[in-house]
Design a protein around this motif. Structure first.
Motif, short mmCIF file in Angstrom:
data_model
loop_
_atom_site.label_atom_id
_atom_site.label_comp_id
_atom_site.label_asym_id
_atom_site.label_seq_id
_atom_site.Cartn_x
_atom_site.Cartn_y
_atom_site.Cartn_z
N GLU A 165 0.85 -1.22 0.06
CA GLU A 165 -0.04 0.19 0.13
C GLU A 165 1.00 1.23 0.03
N TYR A 169 0.75 3.59 -3.56
CA TYR A 169 0.36 4.97 -3.02
C TYR A 169 1.16 6.00 -3.65
N SER A 179 -7.37 6.93 -7.66
CA SER A 179 -8.35 5.76 -7.33
C SER A 179 -7.76 4.26 -7.68
N SER A 182 -6.89 2.54 -4.64
CA SER A 182 -8.09 1.83 -3.99
C SER A 182 -8.42 0.58 -4.73
N LEU A 187 -10.61 -1.68 -2.35
CA LEU A 187 -11.33 -0.83 -1.34
C LEU A 187 -12.38 0.08 -2.13
N GLU A 189 -14.67 3.59 -2.76
CA GLU A 189 -14.38 5.14 -2.38
C GLU A 189 -15.84 5.49 -2.41
#
Length: 225
Positions: A165, A169, A179, A182, A187, A189
């Motif tokens: 992560e 990122y 995005s 994610s 994940l 949003e």
């Protein structure tokens, strides 16, 4: 990135210790009972950000080529969204193609076919092997690393997801593709699932994940003595 559930990512030095430990060296430990998943699961966790149960459930059919890019398809972890994660070049370099052929030749469907389930989950077996239980030392301790640091934060197999992560990122922000991070982590949003970005965009975000050890080799693992 912030720690999750009291866990933190591994430091660079801790990653060095993990991926230069006996599993990735030339000598077995006394009374060691090596399994193929011991070699592959930490690597897969680090280069995909997937959870142990997701990796344990991966089948050969979940390795898909989309737009000329090989990916893993993850679909099996509760609230985590289904997603495609490009296969990092370091996994091919470590011998993934030969290992896939090995699995096919044995007639298995699951990629980590020798990882057994305990209480219906693969993650329980992984946790005990990696972090230990009671007086039983895990791979973490055998590499000289503690389960809990001086700040009270834990490291575990899921810490490798935090390392993934952290790195995607940075590459996602630099590419203006927030995005995409994610999506790769499964994940939502704003309560909504993120649509799959173009495969080349996914690859652009995943490929910069740092190679932890260029000498890691499944064949070397097999030849340990």
């Amino acid at each position: 990135m912030k720690s999750q559930f009291g866990r933190r990512a591994f430091t660079h030095m801790e990653l060095y210790s993990l991926f230069n430990g006996f599993i990735y060296g030339d000598e077995k430990l006394k009374r060691e009972q090596p399994k193929h998943w011991h070699f592959w699961l930490p690597l897969l966790a680090y280069y995909t950000g997937a959870y142990s149960d997701e990796l344990g459930n991966l089948t050969l059919c979940d390795i898909e080529k989309i737009d000329s890019i090989h990916t893993f398809r993850f679909t099996t972890h509760g609230k985590i969204q289904p997603r495609f994660v490009p296969i990092h070049p370091a996994l091919w370099h470590a011998g993934l193609e030969d290992y896939i052929q090995h699995v096919k030749q044995l007639g298995h469907e699951r990629l980590l076919y020798d990882l057994p389930a305990k209480t219906g989950r693969y993650s329980e077996k992984v946790r005990i092997w990696f972090s230990g239980e009671g007086k039983r030392l895990g791979y973490l301790q055998r590499c000289g690393l503690p389960n809990i640091d001086q700040q009270g934060l834990k490291t575990a197999i899921s810490s490798l997801r935090l390392n993934f992560e952290q790195q995607i990122y940075i590459s996602a922000i630099q590419a203006g593709q927030r995005s995409t991070m994610s999506y790769l982590l499964g994940l939502k949003e704003d309560g909504q699932a993120v649509n799959k970005p173009a495969s080349e965009v996914l690859q652009k975000i995943v490929n910069p994940v740092r190679v932890v050890n260029t000498k890691i080799s499944w064949q070397r693992f097999l030849e340990r003595h």
